[in-house]
Design a protein around this motif. Sequence first.
Motif, PDB file in Angstrom:
ATOM      1  N   ALA A  17      25.007   0.226 -29.782  1.00 22.17           N
ATOM      2  CA  ALA A  17      25.147   0.220 -31.240  1.00 22.17           C
ATOM      3  C   ALA A  17      23.778   0.072 -31.914  1.00 22.17           C
ATOM      4  O   ALA A  17      23.489   0.763 -32.898  1.00 22.17           O
ATOM      5  N   LYS A  18      22.936  -0.794 -31.376  1.00 25.11           N
ATOM      6  CA  LYS A  18      21.595  -0.978 -31.949  1.00 25.11           C
ATOM      7  C   LYS A  18      20.766   0.294 -31.814  1.00 25.11           C
ATOM      8  O   LYS A  18      20.084   0.699 -32.755  1.00 25.11           O
ATOM      9  N   TRP A  20      21.795   3.357 -31.669  1.00 27.58           N
ATOM     10  CA  TRP A  20      22.323   4.391 -32.576  1.00 27.58           C
ATOM     11  C   TRP A  20      22.275   3.935 -34.034  1.00 27.58           C
ATOM     12  O   TRP A  20      22.663   4.680 -34.925  1.00 27.58           O
ATOM     13  N   LEU A  22      23.971   1.409 -35.478  1.00 26.48           N
ATOM     14  CA  LEU A  22      25.321   1.112 -35.948  1.00 26.48           C
ATOM     15  C   LEU A  22      25.602  -0.379 -35.880  1.00 26.48           C
ATOM     16  O   LEU A  22      24.875  -1.134 -35.237  1.00 26.48           O
ATOM     17  N   ASN A  23      26.682  -0.800 -36.511  1.00 28.67           N
ATOM     18  CA  ASN A  23      27.125  -2.177 -36.475  1.00 28.67           C
ATOM     19  C   ASN A  23      27.424  -2.587 -35.038  1.00 28.67           C
ATOM     20  O   ASN A  23      27.947  -1.784 -34.267  1.00 28.67           O
ATOM     21  N   GLU A  24      27.140  -3.831 -34.677  1.00 22.01           N
ATOM     22  CA  GLU A  24      27.353  -4.317 -33.305  1.00 22.01           C
ATOM     23  C   GLU A  24      28.779  -4.106 -32.813  1.00 22.01           C
ATOM     24  O   GLU A  24      29.000  -3.940 -31.621  1.00 22.01           O
ATOM     25  N   TYR A  26      30.714  -1.587 -33.505  1.00 23.68           N
ATOM     26  CA  TYR A  26      31.110  -0.172 -33.576  1.00 23.68           C
ATOM     27  C   TYR A  26      31.853   0.298 -32.337  1.00 23.68           C
ATOM     28  O   TYR A  26      32.911   0.913 -32.431  1.00 23.68           O
ATOM     29  N   VAL A  27      31.312   0.041 -31.155  1.00 26.12           N
ATOM     30  CA  VAL A  27      31.895   0.571 -29.922  1.00 26.12           C
ATOM     31  C   VAL A  27      33.297   0.010 -29.700  1.00 26.12           C
ATOM     32  O   VAL A  27      34.236   0.762 -29.442  1.00 26.12           O
ATOM     33  N   MET A  57      28.494   7.625 -26.008  1.00 29.46           N
ATOM     34  CA  MET A  57      28.038   7.367 -27.377  1.00 29.46           C
ATOM     35  C   MET A  57      27.824   8.669 -28.135  1.00 29.46           C
ATOM     36  O   MET A  57      28.180   8.776 -29.309  1.00 29.46           O
ATOM     37  N   THR A  61      30.028   9.385 -31.455  1.00 26.63           N
ATOM     38  CA  THR A  61      29.337   9.375 -32.746  1.00 26.63           C
ATOM     39  C   THR A  61      28.984  10.768 -33.255  1.00 26.63           C
ATOM     40  O   THR A  61      28.764  10.947 -34.446  1.00 26.63           O
TER      41      THR A  61
END
Length: 69
Positions: A17-18, A20, A22-24, A26-27, A57, A61
């Motif tokens: 997430a970091k 990309w 994105l929020n932690e 997200y996955v 990912m 995404t």
Amino acid sequence: MNINLNDNDLMTAVEAAKIWGLNESYVKTSLRQSKRKWPEGSYRKFGHTLVVTTAGMEAATGIKDPRKK
């Protein structure tokens, strides 16, 4: 089949997430809401840690690996 655990294409969900941007969460949220976006074998939970692949990912995404720009 040998799996290299030092491979940069394997990362924790939080690390991914970091990378990309994105929020932690997200996955975990993506897997809960849209599991079909994730190719088979692109994620796995080890204890409390969720491990994902770069291919997973990118599929989830729609964004290529930012580290390869």
